[in-house]
Every structure is written in C-alpha cells, then in structure tokens.
Write a protein that holds these residues in place. Structure first.
Motif, mmCIF file in Angstrom:
data_model
loop_
_atom_site.group_PDB
_atom_site.id
_atom_site.type_symbol
_atom_site.label_atom_id
_atom_site.label_comp_id
_atom_site.label_asym_id
_atom_site.label_seq_id
_atom_site.Cartn_x
_atom_site.Cartn_y
_atom_site.Cartn_z
ATOM 1 N N LYS A 15 0.811 -1.084 -0.069
ATOM 2 C CA LYS A 15 0.020 0.074 0.036
ATOM 3 C C LYS A 15 0.690 1.368 0.086
ATOM 4 O O LYS A 15 0.497 2.202 -0.691
ATOM 5 C CB LYS A 15 -0.835 -0.103 1.053
ATOM 6 N N VAL A 16 2.030 1.124 0.742
ATOM 7 C CA VAL A 16 2.709 2.438 0.868
ATOM 8 C C VAL A 16 3.550 2.555 -0.538
ATOM 9 O O VAL A 16 3.560 3.873 -1.103
ATOM 10 C CB VAL A 16 4.010 2.201 1.950
ATOM 11 N N ALA A 17 4.125 1.451 -1.283
ATOM 12 C CA ALA A 17 4.687 1.502 -2.322
ATOM 13 C C ALA A 17 3.904 1.931 -3.469
ATOM 14 O O ALA A 17 4.280 2.908 -4.414
ATOM 15 C CB ALA A 17 5.505 0.226 -2.700
ATOM 16 N N GLY A 18 2.627 1.539 -3.517
ATOM 17 C CA GLY A 18 1.542 1.853 -4.332
ATOM 18 C C GLY A 18 1.504 3.570 -4.408
ATOM 19 O O GLY A 18 1.044 4.113 -5.480
ATOM 20 N N ARG A 19 1.825 4.198 -3.469
ATOM 21 C CA ARG A 19 1.633 5.365 -3.480
ATOM 22 C C ARG A 19 2.946 6.477 -3.589
ATOM 23 O O ARG A 19 3.036 7.533 -3.835
ATOM 24 C CB ARG A 19 1.096 6.195 -2.022
ATOM 25 N N ILE A 20 4.121 5.711 -3.675
ATOM 26 C CA ILE A 20 5.427 6.266 -3.780
ATOM 27 C C ILE A 20 5.735 6.184 -5.388
ATOM 28 O O ILE A 20 6.415 6.992 -5.739
ATOM 29 C CB ILE A 20 6.496 5.429 -3.148
ATOM 30 N N VAL A 21 5.514 5.033 -6.065
ATOM 31 C CA VAL A 21 5.959 4.735 -7.334
ATOM 32 C C VAL A 21 4.671 5.171 -8.399
ATOM 33 O O VAL A 21 3.628 5.125 -8.138
ATOM 34 C CB VAL A 21 6.254 3.159 -7.644
ATOM 35 N N PRO A 22 5.216 5.382 -9.701
ATOM 36 C CA PRO A 22 4.283 5.815 -10.716
ATOM 37 C C PRO A 22 3.698 4.819 -11.276
ATOM 38 O O PRO A 22 2.781 4.946 -12.109
ATOM 39 C CB PRO A 22 5.036 6.806 -11.611
ATOM 40 N N VAL A 23 4.172 3.585 -10.880
ATOM 41 C CA VAL A 23 3.345 2.387 -11.422
ATOM 42 C C VAL A 23 1.887 2.022 -10.884
ATOM 43 O O VAL A 23 1.633 2.672 -9.962
ATOM 44 C CB VAL A 23 4.120 0.910 -11.061
ATOM 45 N N PRO A 24 0.862 2.021 -11.642
ATOM 46 C CA PRO A 24 -0.414 1.965 -11.519
ATOM 47 C C PRO A 24 -0.356 1.349 -9.854
ATOM 48 O O PRO A 24 -0.142 0.282 -9.591
ATOM 49 C CB PRO A 24 -0.998 0.963 -12.310
ATOM 50 N N THR A 25 -1.287 1.955 -8.775
ATOM 51 C CA THR A 25 -1.324 1.579 -7.478
ATOM 52 C C THR A 25 -1.805 0.246 -7.207
ATOM 53 O O THR A 25 -1.221 -0.374 -6.514
ATOM 54 C CB THR A 25 -2.282 2.556 -6.825
ATOM 55 N N SER A 26 -3.039 -0.120 -7.862
ATOM 56 C CA SER A 26 -3.229 -1.804 -7.541
ATOM 57 C C SER A 26 -2.464 -2.648 -8.063
ATOM 58 O O SER A 26 -2.442 -3.879 -7.272
ATOM 59 C CB SER A 26 -4.709 -1.678 -8.098
ATOM 60 N N LEU A 27 -1.661 -2.281 -9.119
ATOM 61 C CA LEU A 27 -0.867 -3.373 -9.484
ATOM 62 C C LEU A 27 0.349 -3.579 -8.620
ATOM 63 O O LEU A 27 0.883 -4.749 -8.409
ATOM 64 C CB LEU A 27 -0.149 -2.725 -11.207
ATOM 65 N N THR A 28 1.040 -2.410 -8.331
ATOM 66 C CA THR A 28 2.035 -2.459 -7.202
ATOM 67 C C THR A 28 1.569 -3.134 -6.165
ATOM 68 O O THR A 28 2.522 -3.932 -5.649
ATOM 69 C CB THR A 28 2.342 -0.976 -6.932
ATOM 70 N N GLU A 29 0.336 -2.697 -5.693
ATOM 71 C CA GLU A 29 0.137 -3.498 -4.257
ATOM 72 C C GLU A 29 -0.222 -4.745 -4.560
ATOM 73 O O GLU A 29 0.312 -5.861 -3.618
ATOM 74 C CB GLU A 29 -1.201 -2.908 -3.965
ATOM 75 N N ASP A 30 -0.717 -5.499 -5.584
ATOM 76 C CA ASP A 30 -0.959 -6.849 -5.993
ATOM 77 C C ASP A 30 0.597 -7.443 -6.025
ATOM 78 O O ASP A 30 0.552 -8.650 -5.623
ATOM 79 C CB ASP A 30 -1.541 -7.158 -7.073
ATOM 80 N N LEU A 31 1.571 -6.980 -6.553
ATOM 81 C CA LEU A 31 2.699 -7.596 -6.823
ATOM 82 C C LEU A 31 3.639 -7.583 -5.516
ATOM 83 O O LEU A 31 4.155 -8.758 -5.247
ATOM 84 C CB LEU A 31 3.558 -6.682 -7.821
ATOM 85 N N VAL A 32 3.575 -6.587 -4.774
ATOM 86 C CA VAL A 32 4.551 -6.520 -3.506
ATOM 87 C C VAL A 32 3.731 -7.499 -2.487
ATOM 88 O O VAL A 32 4.412 -8.158 -1.711
ATOM 89 C CB VAL A 32 4.497 -4.981 -3.007
ATOM 90 N N THR A 33 2.332 -7.828 -2.427
ATOM 91 C CA THR A 33 2.046 -8.579 -1.626
ATOM 92 C C THR A 33 2.349 -10.069 -1.915
ATOM 93 O O THR A 33 2.109 -10.750 -0.772
ATOM 94 C CB THR A 33 0.359 -8.528 -1.792
ATOM 95 N N SER A 34 2.832 -10.334 -2.927
ATOM 96 C CA SER A 34 3.191 -11.593 -3.199
ATOM 97 C C SER A 34 4.369 -11.920 -2.767
ATOM 98 O O SER A 34 5.023 -13.064 -2.856
ATOM 99 C CB SER A 34 3.061 -11.691 -4.644
ATOM 100 N N LEU A 35 5.400 -10.847 -1.982
ATOM 101 C CA LEU A 35 6.627 -11.046 -1.912
ATOM 102 C C LEU A 35 6.953 -12.044 -0.491
ATOM 103 O O LEU A 35 8.146 -12.139 -0.011
ATOM 104 C CB LEU A 35 7.428 -9.691 -1.702
ATOM 105 N N ASP A 36 5.925 -12.376 0.297
ATOM 106 C CA ASP A 36 6.091 -12.956 1.632
ATOM 107 C C ASP A 36 6.347 -14.360 1.294
ATOM 108 O O ASP A 36 6.723 -14.993 2.251
ATOM 109 C CB ASP A 36 4.964 -12.628 2.420
#
Length: 362
Positions: free
Chosen positions: A249-270
């Motif tokens: 959620k934080v990264a989705g607001r930092i980077v210009p990549v579409p927010t929902s796309l960033t959130e979904d990808l980063v959530t997979s990193l666990d």
C-alpha cells in the motif's frame, strides 16, 4: 511454425513477437482492439485478430479466424484489476476450450513459481497464476508447457520498475524481514530465449522453472545490484515485522506504476520465489555466452538510452517506445511525456494548417 500470441501488447509479449519473427515463424497476435497493435514496429509483419479472452465466444471465433495454429502463447493476466484472480481463471479456460476446438497442439504459458505451501496461503496473484495453469490444461486439449519465473529483469518490466522507483525516490529504504527470502531473478533475454525454444514439438510438455545463473539470491540483493548500477548509496534500515500488504500500500503511493498493480505484486513477496528444478537447461541450451547474470541485466537496464521501436532494441534490457509511459525512471519518464506532448501538439497543428490550406484553396 504458425504461432499465436495473446498479450502481445505487454512487456514480454511485445518483445516475444520480435523474437518469433526473427526465428522465421509466422505470427498471429490478438487484442481486444486490433487498432491498438498499430503502434508496434512488428504490426505489418503479423496477422492481427480481435479477441477478448474474457468472452468464450470471442476466443472461439478468434482461433477459428486465425487458421491452423501450431502453438499458442498465453500471456494474458488481469493483475491490478478488481477480482483479477477469478477473471484470470475464466479467461484461461475460455482460451483453452477455443484452442481445443481449433486443434491447437500446444499452449505455452508464462507464470510464476509456486511455493510448496497450501494454495490458500498464497497471495491472490500467485494463486491465480497457478490456477490459470490448471485452467489451461483441459482434457482433450492442447498440451501445456508452463514456464515458471520470478522477477524479470529489464527496463519496462513492472517488477524491475517498482524496484527502480523505490530505490530512486527513497533516501532511506526500509527492509522488512521477507526481503531475505530466496528469489531467483531472470533476464528478459533469457525469458524470450526459453519462450521461443519451447514452441518446438520435441520439447516435452510440462512445467519448467526458469531462472538466471545467480544462485542463492534474495529479494534485497536485487535492490543492492540496482544501487550499485546507479552509483547512489542509500541508508537501508531493517523492519522485521512489516507485512507485504502494508508495504504494498505504501509503495503503491510512492511509485508511478499503477497503484493496484504495485499493491498486488508487492503482496506476493512474503513467499520464497526460488527455482525448485532446472530441467529446462538440459533440454534448451543457453544462448552463446550463457545465461545473463543479474548484475549484467540490471546494468544494461539502467543504461537504457532513449526508447526505440521494440524490434530495434540494441539490447533487450533497454526500454521500448511501446513500454508504459511510467517506465524508465523519473528523468526518462519526464522526457517521454514532454516528447509525447510535443508530438501530439505538432500533429494537431499540422492538421489545423492542412485544413486552413484546404479552405483557402478549395
């Protein structure tokens, strides 16, 4: 061979078309709007058909119109959209049924590694990638080659661009405990090599992990290599108990990549994303020079010059004109936006001038 590429407007798909054409294949590409394909430098060298994978009948009609197809590349995914996981499975099944009706012999699918845990414990992104593979593998249908990969390295790759912007924009980078999870990245050069090679019928159907030559890599080391490539040190602080969902959620607001796309990808990193086998290396020899090291791929992506037509890239890790406008880093992004604005303005001015001349001489 005559090969059908879905998802041809995407990062991997647009480059794959170039690779297939260079190998001498006939290529058919699909899009919901075939007009959107005209921006790609390969447009005049392919056959374009209209297809909406979400619609069973659209998929069926597209495969019938395409004629005899030897193999179909399934590169469609809806990550970043609402309820993308269920939609992905339905779309995969629609295409699998259409391919069976059209007597397509092989489907080639690029998905992610599947950690050895119960699927219910996986993020929606990872679970949908595995479920889509199941949906493509139907009774009486085409045989399935499933290539499984983690982060793909190259300018324009969504995962790489997220890493780029986090590193570029944060002077202090928090590092949760899960950044020490194993992760085997792979260069876009090697991804395209494997995708092109497995269309051959002598490559057995099945699931294959694909990865670069670096062993024992962890998520945080990709960031380390990026910082080395740009020569800009950052303060990195451990935050052991931060969830991937919060970071997403934080990264989705930092980077210009579409927010929902960033959130979904980063959530997979666990989850660890490391190759569990390397059978593909015994079947498909690497390109001359071997597999591309992570350091070399990242350095090439960082040194990307101004974007060029996708089939004219001097290095496959460079940015293409048809990659998203948010790709390439802040400086490149501003240059592209200005260039696009100037081009649009000049085009509009030219049309106005032409209209005035026509009125005066008409």
């Amino acid at each position: 061979m005559r090969l059908f590429v879905t998802g041809a407007t995407g990062y991997v798909g647009s480059r794959l078309v170039c690779s297939l054409l260079a190998a001498g294949h006939e290529v058919v590409v699909s899009s919901r709007r075939t007009a959107s394909l005209r921006q790609f430098s390969w447009y005049d060298d392919v056959t374009a058909v209209e297809m909406n994978a979400d619609d069973q009948w659209s998929a069926h009609d597209a495969l019938q119109v395409a004629g005899q197809i030897d193999a179909l590349y399934y590169l469609v995914h809806g990550i970043g959209q609402d309820d993308f996981d269920d939609a992905d499975v339905r779309a995969a099944n629609n295409v699998a049924l259409a391919a069976r009706d059209a007597s397509v012999r092989r489907i080639i699918y690029l998905g992610g590694f599947v950690p050895d845990v119960d699927r219910n414990r996986l993020s929606p992104h990872l679970r949908s990638r595995a479920d889509a593979a199941d949906a493509l593998n139907i009774p009486g249908g085409a045989d399935l080659v499933w290539l499984r990969a983690a982060v793909i390295l190259g300018a324009g790759s969504t995962s790489f661009e997220i890493i780029r912007y986090v590193a570029d924009r944060l002077a202090v980078i928090p590092e949760p405990g899960w950044t020490r999870n194993p992760m085997d990245p792979i260069s876009i050069r090697d991804v395209l090599h494997y995708l092109t090679a497995v269309a051959r019928p002598e490559v057995p159907a099945g699931a294959y992990d694909i990865a670069g030559p670096d062993e024992g890599v962890r998520y945080g080391e990709v960031l380390t290599e990026y910082l080395r490539a740009i020569g800009q040190p950052r303060l990195r602080l451990p935050f052991p108990d931060v969830s991937t969902r919060l970071v997403g959620k934080v990264a989705g607001r930092i980077v210009p990549v579409p927010t929902s796309l960033t959130e979904d990808l980063v959530t997979s990193l666990d989850q660890p994303m490391a190759a569990s086998e390397h059978t593909i290396r015994e079947i498909v020899p690497a390109l001359p020079g071997g597999l591309t090291p992570m350091r070399k791929a990242i350095a090439a992506a960082v040194r990307s010059p101004a974007p060029r037509p996708v089939c004219e890239l001097s290095n496959l890790h460079h940015l293409a004109e048809t990659d998203p406008m948010w790709a390439g880093g802040d400086v490149m992004r501003v240059r592209r936006m200005i260039g696009s604005t100037v081009s649009t303005t000049m085009s509009s001015t030219g049309r106005v001038a032409q209209s005035m001349v026509s009125l005066l001489t008409g």
